[in-house]
Motif scaffolding. Structure first.
Motif, short mmCIF file in Angstrom:
data_model
loop_
_atom_site.label_atom_id
_atom_site.label_comp_id
_atom_site.label_asym_id
_atom_site.label_seq_id
_atom_site.Cartn_x
_atom_site.Cartn_y
_atom_site.Cartn_z
N MET A 1 0.83 -1.19 0.00
CA MET A 1 0.00 0.00 0.00
C MET A 1 0.88 1.25 0.00
N LYS A 2 0.59 2.14 -0.89
CA LYS A 2 1.36 3.38 -1.01
C LYS A 2 0.81 4.41 -0.02
N ILE A 3 1.71 5.08 0.67
CA ILE A 3 1.34 6.09 1.65
C ILE A 3 1.26 7.44 0.97
N LYS A 4 0.16 8.16 1.20
CA LYS A 4 -0.03 9.48 0.60
C LYS A 4 0.52 10.55 1.54
N LYS A 5 1.51 11.29 1.09
CA LYS A 5 2.11 12.37 1.87
C LYS A 5 1.55 13.69 1.38
N ARG A 6 1.20 14.56 2.34
CA ARG A 6 0.58 15.84 1.99
C ARG A 6 1.40 16.99 2.53
N PHE A 7 1.53 18.03 1.73
CA PHE A 7 2.24 19.23 2.17
C PHE A 7 1.35 20.06 3.08
N ILE A 8 1.95 20.72 4.05
CA ILE A 8 1.24 21.57 4.99
C ILE A 8 1.43 23.01 4.52
N ALA A 9 0.38 23.58 3.97
CA ALA A 9 0.46 24.93 3.38
C ALA A 9 0.73 25.98 4.44
N GLY A 10 1.71 26.83 4.16
CA GLY A 10 2.03 27.95 5.02
C GLY A 10 2.85 27.62 6.25
N ALA A 11 3.17 26.35 6.47
CA ALA A 11 3.94 25.96 7.66
C ALA A 11 5.44 26.16 7.41
N ALA A 12 6.14 26.58 8.47
CA ALA A 12 7.58 26.78 8.38
C ALA A 12 8.30 25.67 9.15
N CYS A 13 9.39 25.21 8.62
CA CYS A 13 10.19 24.16 9.25
C CYS A 13 10.83 24.70 10.53
N PRO A 14 10.78 23.96 11.63
CA PRO A 14 11.41 24.43 12.86
C PRO A 14 12.94 24.43 12.81
N GLU A 15 13.53 23.69 11.88
CA GLU A 15 14.99 23.63 11.76
C GLU A 15 15.53 24.71 10.83
N CYS A 16 15.05 24.71 9.57
CA CYS A 16 15.62 25.61 8.57
C CYS A 16 14.75 26.84 8.28
N SER A 17 13.56 26.91 8.86
CA SER A 17 12.61 28.02 8.69
C SER A 17 12.10 28.20 7.27
N ASP A 18 12.29 27.21 6.42
CA ASP A 18 11.79 27.27 5.06
C ASP A 18 10.27 27.08 5.07
N THR A 19 9.54 27.92 4.36
CA THR A 19 8.08 27.86 4.32
C THR A 19 7.61 26.93 3.21
N ASP A 20 6.50 26.27 3.45
CA ASP A 20 5.88 25.35 2.49
C ASP A 20 6.78 24.16 2.13
N SER A 21 7.59 23.71 3.06
CA SER A 21 8.46 22.58 2.78
C SER A 21 8.15 21.37 3.66
N LEU A 22 7.15 21.50 4.56
CA LEU A 22 6.80 20.38 5.44
C LEU A 22 5.73 19.52 4.81
N ARG A 23 5.90 18.21 4.94
CA ARG A 23 4.86 17.29 4.49
C ARG A 23 4.51 16.34 5.63
N TRP A 24 3.26 15.88 5.63
CA TRP A 24 2.69 15.09 6.72
C TRP A 24 2.13 13.79 6.17
N TRP A 25 2.23 12.72 6.95
CA TRP A 25 1.57 11.47 6.62
C TRP A 25 1.40 10.66 7.88
N GLU A 26 0.54 9.63 7.81
CA GLU A 26 0.29 8.75 8.93
C GLU A 26 0.66 7.33 8.53
#
Length: 65
Positions: A1-26
């Motif tokens: 089964m393929k896992i669907k990863k989704r980007f989190i719009a407007g979120a900033a990375c806590p490490e590099c502070s880059d915006t729109d670069s975080l993705r979430w999955w379960e």
């Protein structure tokens, strides 16, 4: 089964502070967040399971009369 990863719009990375670069999955009832710009990766239990863990740590509440 393929896992669907989704980007989190407007979120900033806590490490590099880059915006729109975080993705979430379960995966296996564990939530994952990772940054595609750096090596940041974080896992956590879903909110409903985090509350159960906190309740197990609580023995009781003292209420003086």
């Amino acid at each position: 089964m393929k896992i669907k990863k989704r980007f989190i719009a407007g979120a900033a990375c806590p490490e590099c502070s880059d915006t729109d670069s975080l993705r979430w999955w379960e995966e296996n009832n564990v939530e994952w967040v990772e940054c595609v710009s750096c090596d940041f990766k974080e896992q956590r239990l879903p909110a409903d399971q985090q509350e159960k863990v906190g309740e197990q740590d609580l023995i009781g509440i003292f209420k003086p009369e």
